[in-house]
Design an enzyme around this catalytic site. Structure first.
Site, short mmCIF file in Angstrom:
data_model
loop_
_atom_site.label_atom_id
_atom_site.label_comp_id
_atom_site.label_asym_id
_atom_site.label_seq_id
_atom_site.Cartn_x
_atom_site.Cartn_y
_atom_site.Cartn_z
N ASP A 1 0.86 -1.17 0.00
CA ASP A 1 0.00 0.00 0.00
C ASP A 1 0.90 1.22 0.00
OD1 ASP A 1 -2.79 0.75 -0.08
OD2 ASP A 1 -2.39 1.82 1.77
N THR A 2 0.55 2.17 -0.85
CA THR A 2 1.39 3.35 -1.04
C THR A 2 0.58 4.60 -0.82
OG1 THR A 2 2.82 2.24 -2.63
CG2 THR A 2 2.70 4.62 -2.80
N TYR B 1 0.50 9.16 -9.84
CA TYR B 1 1.00 10.54 -9.76
C TYR B 1 2.38 10.69 -10.43
CZ TYR B 1 -2.66 11.00 -6.19
OH TYR B 1 -3.86 11.01 -5.53
N ASP B 2 2.87 9.65 -11.11
CA ASP B 2 4.22 9.69 -11.69
C ASP B 2 4.51 10.95 -12.53
OD1 ASP B 2 5.13 7.41 -10.50
OD2 ASP B 2 4.95 6.13 -12.26
N HIS C 1 9.98 4.30 -3.79
CA HIS C 1 9.37 3.78 -2.56
C HIS C 1 9.12 2.27 -2.67
CE1 HIS C 1 6.80 5.25 -5.69
NE2 HIS C 1 5.76 4.57 -5.25
P1 IMP Z 1 -2.04 1.75 -3.69
O1 IMP Z 1 -3.12 1.79 -2.67
O2 IMP Z 1 -0.79 1.18 -3.21
O3 IMP Z 1 -2.51 1.16 -4.98
O4 IMP Z 1 -1.65 3.23 -4.05
C1 IMP Z 1 -2.54 4.29 -3.88
C2 IMP Z 1 -2.41 5.28 -5.00
O5 IMP Z 1 -1.12 5.88 -4.90
C3 IMP Z 1 -2.52 4.71 -6.41
O6 IMP Z 1 -3.82 4.68 -6.86
C4 IMP Z 1 -1.70 5.70 -7.20
O7 IMP Z 1 -2.50 6.81 -7.54
C5 IMP Z 1 -0.66 6.15 -6.20
N1 IMP Z 1 0.60 5.43 -6.40
C6 IMP Z 1 1.01 4.27 -5.84
N2 IMP Z 1 2.22 3.93 -6.29
C7 IMP Z 1 2.58 4.90 -7.16
C8 IMP Z 1 3.74 5.09 -7.97
O8 IMP Z 1 4.71 4.32 -8.00
N3 IMP Z 1 3.74 6.21 -8.73
C9 IMP Z 1 2.70 7.10 -8.75
N4 IMP Z 1 1.61 6.94 -8.04
C10 IMP Z 1 1.54 5.84 -7.25
#
Ligand code: IMP
Length: 194
Positions: A69-70, A151-152, A177
């Site tokens: 999760d990011t 958001y890249d 990350h």
């Molecule tokens: P997730 O819940 O890990 O899928 O990430 C949440 C949101 O963060 C995603 O929908 C993307 O908009 C953004 N995100 C996650 N990883 C990246 C990345 O490597 N680059 C850009 N945006 C990211």
């Protein structure tokens, strides 16, 4: 080689993570496990969401698995959108909607500092273990590049003059990350199974 299921429906992430774990483990997709449907992520922390997503797979397959999760944390917005990065512009919004909202929120603001943070939860035999990664940078005032996702196009990591969306995947993976978190996972997997 050991198999691990990666709990994601995001094809870009699957591709990134397969590159990073090449030669360490065989990464299985949800499709290959005949799993479909939206994986819940309703926790209010990255760690909580990563655990929730990994357990969703574990409960259905009893196969060792992991989820990530990011969050994008923007200093001038008090750390928002953070754990809510995917749905920043609302339920079912697109990557473009999220970027538009972010650029509008920072319009005219000179403080563009931001970071991406990733938490990976590995579930082995039902037991969770966590790995983390973080990259600092800034939010650009407009989109640059067409690679990557999310958001890249508006994130420029420190010590670089281009956005994540202008970099080849190998370069993004080296510093990102998720790259750091996945490498920490890989190191752990190599230690327990050299
Ligand atoms: P997730 O819940 O890990 O899928 O990430 C949440 C949101 O963060 C995603 O929908 C993307 O908009 C953004 N995100 C996650 N990883 C990246 C990345 O490597 N680059 C850009 N945006 C990211």
């Amino acid at each position: 080689m050991k198999n691990l299921v990666f709990a994601t429906n995001n094809k870009h992430k699957l591709h990134e993570v397969r590159e990073l774990l090449d030669g360490v483990v065989e990464v299985r997709s949800l499709e290959e496990m005949n799993l479909s449907g939206e994986i819940p992520e309703t926790a209010d922390t990255l760690q909580g969401n990563a655990l929730q997503k990994a357990l969703w797979v574990w409960e259905r397959t009893h196969t060792d698995c992991f989820a990530d999760d990011t969050g994008l944390e923007v200093a001038a917005l008090g750390g928002a959108p953070g754990v809510y990065s995917a749905r920043y512009a609302g339920e079912h919004c697109s990557f473009d909607d999220n970027i538009n909202k972010l650029l509008a929120a920072l319009d005219g603001n000179d403080n563009r500092k931001a970071c991406f943070r990733t938490v990976i939860c590995l579930v082995e035999q039902g037991v969770p273990r966590y790995f983390e990664g973080r990259v600092d940078g800034m939010i650009l005032t407009e989109r640059h590049g067409a690679e990557g996702f999310g958001y890249d196009p508006v994130f420029m990591p420190d010590r670089f003059a281009v956005s994540f969306a202008e970099m080849p995947l190998e370069v993004k993976n080296r510093i990102s990350h998720r790259g750091q978190a996945v490498r920490a996972l890989a190191e752990y997997l190599k230690t327990i199974r050299p």
